[in-house]
Scaffold this active site. Sequence first.
Site, mmCIF file in Angstrom:
data_model
loop_
_atom_site.group_PDB
_atom_site.id
_atom_site.type_symbol
_atom_site.label_atom_id
_atom_site.label_comp_id
_atom_site.label_asym_id
_atom_site.label_seq_id
_atom_site.Cartn_x
_atom_site.Cartn_y
_atom_site.Cartn_z
ATOM 1 N N ASN A 10 0.873 -1.176 0.000
ATOM 2 C CA ASN A 10 0.000 0.000 0.000
ATOM 3 C C ASN A 10 0.910 1.225 0.000
ATOM 4 O OD1 ASN A 10 -1.812 2.041 0.485
ATOM 5 N ND2 ASN A 10 -2.258 1.436 2.603
ATOM 6 N N TRP A 11 1.030 1.871 -1.148
ATOM 7 C CA TRP A 11 1.959 2.992 -1.273
ATOM 8 C C TRP A 11 1.396 4.269 -0.649
ATOM 9 C CZ3 TRP A 11 4.249 2.571 -6.969
ATOM 10 C CH2 TRP A 11 4.910 1.339 -7.090
ATOM 11 N N LYS A 12 0.146 4.243 -0.255
ATOM 12 C CA LYS A 12 -0.519 5.422 0.341
ATOM 13 C C LYS A 12 -0.321 6.643 -0.550
ATOM 14 C CE LYS A 12 0.265 3.416 4.843
ATOM 15 N NZ LYS A 12 0.032 3.539 6.250
ATOM 16 N N HIS A 97 -9.574 1.152 4.687
ATOM 17 C CA HIS A 97 -8.308 1.326 5.410
ATOM 18 C C HIS A 97 -8.551 2.235 6.617
ATOM 19 C CE1 HIS A 97 -4.193 2.420 6.363
ATOM 20 N NE2 HIS A 97 -3.817 1.371 5.665
ATOM 21 N N GLU A 99 -6.964 4.578 7.784
ATOM 22 C CA GLU A 99 -6.719 6.011 7.533
ATOM 23 C C GLU A 99 -7.938 6.643 6.865
ATOM 24 O OE1 GLU A 99 -2.937 5.494 5.566
ATOM 25 O OE2 GLU A 99 -2.071 4.873 7.478
ATOM 26 N N GLU A 167 -5.592 -5.091 10.395
ATOM 27 C CA GLU A 167 -4.556 -4.085 10.621
ATOM 28 C C GLU A 167 -4.859 -3.336 11.920
ATOM 29 O OE1 GLU A 167 -2.631 -2.867 6.682
ATOM 30 O OE2 GLU A 167 -4.392 -1.616 6.905
ATOM 31 N N GLY A 173 2.154 2.110 10.687
ATOM 32 C CA GLY A 173 3.106 3.214 10.545
ATOM 33 C C GLY A 173 3.778 3.627 11.845
HETATM 34 C C1 PEP Z 1 -0.865 0.007 5.831
HETATM 35 O O1 PEP Z 1 -0.838 1.132 5.378
HETATM 36 O O2 PEP Z 1 -1.782 -0.743 5.491
HETATM 37 C C2 PEP Z 1 0.205 -0.411 6.748
HETATM 38 C C3 PEP Z 1 0.112 -1.571 7.326
HETATM 39 O O3 PEP Z 1 1.245 0.480 6.946
HETATM 40 P P1 PEP Z 1 2.651 0.153 7.676
HETATM 41 O O4 PEP Z 1 3.164 -1.134 7.082
HETATM 42 O O5 PEP Z 1 3.530 1.325 7.339
HETATM 43 O O6 PEP Z 1 2.368 0.018 9.113
#
Ligand code: PEP
Length: 251
Positions: A10-12, A97, A99, A167, A173
């Site tokens: 997931n490049w966000k 997600h 976020e 998650e 993050g």
């Molecule tokens: C994500 O954005 O889904 C994620 C798990 O980020 P990170 O690996 O940076 O915690």
Amino acid sequence: MQRKKLIAGNWKMNGLLSDSKKLAQEIATAVKSAKPSCDVLVCPPFVLLTTIKKALRGSKVMLGAQDCSMFEKGAHTGDVSPYQLKDAGCDFVILGHSERRADHKESSALVKAKAEAALNAGLKVIICVGETLAERESGKALEVVEKQVKASLANGANASNTVIAYEPVWAIGTGKTATPQDAEEVHAHIRNVLVQKCSKAIASRMKILYGGSMKPSNAAELLKEPDIDGGLIGGASLKSEDFLEIIRKAN
Ligand code: PEP
């Protein structure tokens, strides 16, 4: 039940054209020669999708987006239709997600509507669920995740069109990772919820990914848990060597 692992990046909201193209090419080239036994997916921002599609050409690396509209088309300024994503060459879309749930107040009902629109457009979906730190500390992690799974999955969800990503919000993050045992407890619970919500056959085949600071140093121990079928990876998916190392650990 043997499930093929999926490693998804997931490049966000990261990357410009040239560095993203380079990242995708490095991943595509390595995957082409190593032929890993897991599936590989990258999910760049919308504006990079067509460029990255071209960069991945000739490799088995799949393409995904990070969100979509619940509508097919029309007066929805700024939104992107799942049909447009399919047309741009996407295989998957990430939905719900944490976020987006936090920044855009997306509810599980909205995630479900988006998932149904995406499935109708011929995309596969990754539905994200996960508890906050306060919810975990008050012993509510399983309950919260169960509610999200029940309310976010599309009618018609099955193991071929839907993947779940657990998650924990406090691990995304932050550099903090759930222990393999804590993650496995939630994954096993999600699988039981899927038995009730879908069927035993669907539950045993549906992939459940872990996401939350997965990196080369912790991937192997997470991925060896029986109900962890791959990873949704943010930060570590932005460096080809880290992402490729996680892919190797999934083999
Ligand atoms: C994500 O954005 O889904 C994620 C798990 O980020 P990170 O690996 O940076 O915690």
